[in-house]
Design a protein around this motif. Structure first.
Motif, PDB file in Angstrom:
ATOM      1  N   LEU A  41       0.833  -1.201   0.000  1.00 16.36           N
ATOM      2  CA  LEU A  41       0.000   0.000   0.000  1.00 16.36           C
ATOM      3  C   LEU A  41       0.866   1.248   0.000  1.00 16.36           C
ATOM      4  N   GLU A  42       1.880   1.291   0.849  1.00 15.76           N
ATOM      5  CA  GLU A  42       2.711   2.478   0.964  1.00 15.76           C
ATOM      6  C   GLU A  42       3.532   2.705  -0.298  1.00 15.76           C
ATOM      7  N   GLU A  43       3.913   1.627  -0.970  1.00 16.32           N
ATOM      8  CA  GLU A  43       4.611   1.785  -2.245  1.00 16.32           C
ATOM      9  C   GLU A  43       3.688   2.413  -3.279  1.00 16.32           C
ATOM     10  N   GLN A  44       2.432   1.962  -3.332  1.00 21.48           N
ATOM     11  CA  GLN A  44       1.484   2.572  -4.260  1.00 21.48           C
ATOM     12  C   GLN A  44       1.299   4.052  -3.954  1.00 21.48           C
ATOM     13  N   MET A  45       1.240   4.391  -2.686  1.00 24.35           N
ATOM     14  CA  MET A  45       1.036   5.785  -2.296  1.00 24.35           C
ATOM     15  C   MET A  45       2.200   6.666  -2.726  1.00 24.35           C
ATOM     16  N   THR A  46       3.424   6.215  -2.495  1.00 22.51           N
ATOM     17  CA  THR A  46       4.597   7.066  -2.723  1.00 22.51           C
ATOM     18  C   THR A  46       5.076   7.061  -4.161  1.00 22.51           C
ATOM     19  N   THR A  47       4.496   6.219  -5.008  1.00 24.69           N
ATOM     20  CA  THR A  47       4.904   6.178  -6.419  1.00 24.69           C
ATOM     21  C   THR A  47       3.810   6.668  -7.359  1.00 24.69           C
ATOM     22  N   PHE A  48       2.612   6.895  -6.850  1.00 22.15           N
ATOM     23  CA  PHE A  48       1.501   7.314  -7.707  1.00 22.15           C
ATOM     24  C   PHE A  48       1.602   8.802  -8.000  1.00 22.15           C
ATOM     25  N   ARG A  49       1.600   9.158  -9.278  1.00 27.36           N
ATOM     26  CA  ARG A  49       1.728  10.537  -9.723  1.00 27.36           C
ATOM     27  C   ARG A  49       0.586  10.896 -10.665  1.00 27.36           C
ATOM     28  N   PRO A  50       0.368  12.171 -10.909  1.00 29.81           N
ATOM     29  CA  PRO A  50      -0.740  12.579 -11.774  1.00 29.81           C
ATOM     30  C   PRO A  50      -0.708  11.926 -13.151  1.00 29.81           C
ATOM     31  N   GLU A  51       0.496  11.711 -13.688  1.00 27.14           N
ATOM     32  CA  GLU A  51       0.575  11.147 -15.041  1.00 27.14           C
ATOM     33  C   GLU A  51       0.535   9.624 -15.060  1.00 27.14           C
ATOM     34  N   SER A  52       0.389   9.001 -13.874  1.00 24.82           N
ATOM     35  CA  SER A  52       0.392   7.548 -13.812  1.00 24.82           C
ATOM     36  C   SER A  52      -0.831   6.970 -14.522  1.00 24.82           C
ATOM     37  N   ASN A  53      -0.621   5.869 -15.224  1.00 21.77           N
ATOM     38  CA  ASN A  53      -1.718   5.144 -15.875  1.00 21.77           C
ATOM     39  C   ASN A  53      -2.082   3.881 -15.104  1.00 21.77           C
ATOM     40  N   ASP A  54      -1.366   3.628 -14.016  1.00 21.55           N
ATOM     41  CA  ASP A  54      -1.633   2.426 -13.231  1.00 21.55           C
ATOM     42  C   ASP A  54      -2.968   2.548 -12.498  1.00 21.55           C
ATOM     43  N   SER A  55      -3.471   1.396 -12.078  1.00 23.59           N
ATOM     44  CA  SER A  55      -4.688   1.382 -11.269  1.00 23.59           C
ATOM     45  C   SER A  55      -4.295   0.972  -9.857  1.00 23.59           C
ATOM     46  N   PRO A  56      -4.084   1.943  -8.967  1.00 31.00           N
ATOM     47  CA  PRO A  56      -3.606   1.631  -7.616  1.00 31.00           C
ATOM     48  C   PRO A  56      -4.745   1.137  -6.722  1.00 31.00           C
ATOM     49  N   ASP A  57      -5.009  -0.160  -6.761  1.00 35.04           N
ATOM     50  CA  ASP A  57      -6.177  -0.734  -6.093  1.00 35.04           C
ATOM     51  C   ASP A  57      -6.179  -0.490  -4.591  1.00 35.04           C
ATOM     52  N   ARG A  58      -5.036  -0.698  -3.939  1.00 35.07           N
ATOM     53  CA  ARG A  58      -4.976  -0.505  -2.481  1.00 35.07           C
ATOM     54  C   ARG A  58      -5.120   0.969  -2.124  1.00 35.07           C
ATOM     55  N   LEU A  59      -4.468   1.821  -2.904  1.00 35.12           N
ATOM     56  CA  LEU A  59      -4.598   3.256  -2.675  1.00 35.12           C
ATOM     57  C   LEU A  59      -6.038   3.705  -2.862  1.00 35.12           C
ATOM     58  N   ASP A  60      -6.708   3.218  -3.891  1.00 32.25           N
ATOM     59  CA  ASP A  60      -8.112   3.581  -4.101  1.00 32.25           C
ATOM     60  C   ASP A  60      -8.973   3.153  -2.916  1.00 32.25           C
ATOM     61  N   ALA A  61      -8.729   1.950  -2.390  1.00 30.74           N
ATOM     62  CA  ALA A  61      -9.503   1.474  -1.237  1.00 30.74           C
ATOM     63  C   ALA A  61      -9.261   2.369  -0.024  1.00 30.74           C
ATOM     64  N   LEU A  62      -8.004   2.782   0.184  1.00 31.49           N
ATOM     65  CA  LEU A  62      -7.692   3.707   1.272  1.00 31.49           C
ATOM     66  C   LEU A  62      -8.451   5.022   1.098  1.00 31.49           C
ATOM     67  N   VAL A  63      -8.429   5.568  -0.110  1.00 32.29           N
ATOM     68  CA  VAL A  63      -9.085   6.844  -0.373  1.00 32.29           C
ATOM     69  C   VAL A  63     -10.584   6.743  -0.125  1.00 32.29           C
ATOM     70  N   TRP A  64     -11.211   5.635  -0.568  1.00 29.66           N
ATOM     71  CA  TRP A  64     -12.652   5.485  -0.342  1.00 29.66           C
ATOM     72  C   TRP A  64     -12.968   5.389   1.155  1.00 29.66           C
ATOM     73  N   ALA A  65     -12.140   4.674   1.901  1.00 36.65           N
ATOM     74  CA  ALA A  65     -12.392   4.536   3.335  1.00 36.65           C
ATOM     75  C   ALA A  65     -12.267   5.873   4.051  1.00 36.65           C
ATOM     76  N   VAL A  66     -11.175   6.604   3.793  1.00 35.94           N
ATOM     77  CA  VAL A  66     -10.964   7.878   4.473  1.00 35.94           C
ATOM     78  C   VAL A  66     -12.013   8.895   4.041  1.00 35.94           C
ATOM     79  N   THR A  67     -12.347   8.929   2.748  1.00 38.93           N
ATOM     80  CA  THR A  67     -13.351   9.875   2.254  1.00 38.93           C
ATOM     81  C   THR A  67     -14.690   9.636   2.938  1.00 38.93           C
TER      82      THR A  67
END
Length: 417
Positions: free
Chosen positions: A378-404
């Motif tokens: 999860l922390e790797e997805q967080m620290t490597t995800f950038r605006p131009e990324s085309n990846d789908s950061p599944d764990r990061l998305d789950a974190l964002v939905w939970a906190v939101t």
């Protein structure tokens, strides 16, 4: 006193550095490389050489240093390197007294009361264990107490698994620059560092640890925990390793107002399918957020649904928040096939990933989000995800939905045991 401790070549080299001309020494490197062991050994040697001297071994949280060093590493070092050495422990004040009346104090720097206890004394040695978790301000405050008059030269020791190159420890010990001003250090010779890696400590590691446990990590995590390399910080990333490290915790608050399991579902299965992100987050009465678990997995819908429901009951969560952009009503249907009574909220992405993530990243900047332990992927997805990324950061998305979801206002809930 006879010594049975057989030092590895790397440990002998580290000891020469620890007793050399530099006043501040950092040992950095991979996991289980023997850094803590050799530094505790060096502190014990100094304490035994100067009767009545005082030394401190500190970490971000006092509970962590007690469990990992006072109750584990220190007894091991004493048994192997100083057989027959007896010391008395003061449980109330968290220190041990050696036969020559020297003392080794243990503490955390995460609270005013604990820091005050440290600042009330002077020390000949201060050892910052896992310094990547400690702020530069806290280090500088504590170093004002490196002031005891003894026959020893006062020294400060540090260790860490190297994080990002933006961290103060990299700037101070590798670049030899002041982490605040960026200016070159006036006395760079006072700062020394050395890399120790687990391969050099193979004789003391369990079978398969290098080849299976560490080699099985992601590439970026292998760089840090196997190879002991400093990580490049990604330009434009919303999170940095330092943002996560500085507020990591090992303690739960007394009460949570709400707990949510965030889910970013994979709508297909098979070897090429994405993982389903499953991240549980709690919010306390002070509106601080705690990342409690990352149970993300690859698997068929019924498999990840069972995992989600297990986390929901494990933490007695208030709700599951699941993204429905791709899976639609299928997500709720498959969850209710496992538990018909699950409290589910469908969340739909109306904005881009960056726009959704920015308010959550702002909470990290405000020091209001704490990771309960470590979540490497999860922390790797967080620290490597950038605006131009085309990846789908599944764990990061789950974190964002939970906190939101938790950012909404609701009434208090029960205490988590």
């Amino acid at each position: 006193m006879a010594q049975l401790f057989q030092k590895t070549p790397a440990q002998r080299k580290a000891l020469r550095l620890l007793t050399g001309p530099s006043r501040y020494v950092l040992l950095f490197g991979g996991s289980r490389s023997g850094k803590t062991f050799i530094l505790v050994y060096a502190v014990l040697v100094r304490a035994l050489r100067a009767a009545g001297s005082r030394h401190a071994i500190l970490r971000l949280h006092g509970n962590s240093v007690r469990q990992s060093v006072l109750l584990d590493t220190l007894p091991k070092v004493a048994k192997l390197a100083f057989p027959g050495l007896k010391f008395k422990e003061s449980r109330q004040d968290q220190f041990v007294r050696l036969p020559n009346h020297s003392e080794i104090w243990f503490g955390g720097v995460d609270g005013e009361e604990r820091v005050d206890k440290i600042l009330g004394k002077e020390f000949a040695t201060i050892y910052f264990n896992e310094c990547s978790e400690i702020s530069f301000d806290a280090v500088n405050t504590v170093l004002t107490r490196l002031a005891q008059r003894t026959p020893l030269r006062n020294r400060a020791y540090f260790d860490c698994n190297p994080s990002g190159k933006s961290h103060w420890s990299y700037k101070l010990f590798v670049e030899k620059r002041d982490p605040v001003s960026g200016l070159a250090l006036p006395f760079p010779q006072n700062y020394a560092s050395m890399q120790l890696n687990p391969a050099e400590n193979r004789a003391n590691l369990p079978e398969g640890y290098l080849e299976e446990t560490l080699a099985g990590l992601s590439e970026r995590q292998k760089q840090r925990f196997l190879e002991g390399r400093w990580l490049d910080d990604f330009s434009g990333a919303l999170w940095t390793p330092e943002m996560i490290e500085r507020d990591r915790t090992d303690r739960l608050p007394e009460e949570f107002e709400r707990i949510v399991v965030g889910v970013d579902p994979a709508v297909s299965s098979g070897s090429e399918a994405d993982e389903t992100g499953i991240v549980t987050v709690g919010r306390d009465r002070n509106r601080h957020f705690y990342v409690l678990s990352d149970a993300s997995m690859a698997g068929r819908p019924t498999e990840w649904a069972r995992r989600v429901i297990a986390e929901y009951h494990r933490f007695r969560a208030d709700r599951v928040a699941g993204e429905v952009n791709n899976g639609g009503e299928l997500i709720e249907t498959v969850l209710r096939s496992v538990d018909a009574d699950v409290s589910f909220r469908a969340v739909r992405a109306m904005r881009g990933k960056i726009e959704r993530a920015e308010p959550v990243a702002a909470l990290y900047e405000q020091r209001r989000v704490h990771h309960l332990g470590r979540f490497p992927v999860l922390e790797e997805q967080m620290t490597t995800f950038r605006p131009e990324s085309n990846d789908s950061p599944d764990r990061l998305d789950a974190l964002v939905w939970a906190v939101t979801t938790l950012m909404e206002n609701t009434s208090p809930r029960h205490i988590i045991s």
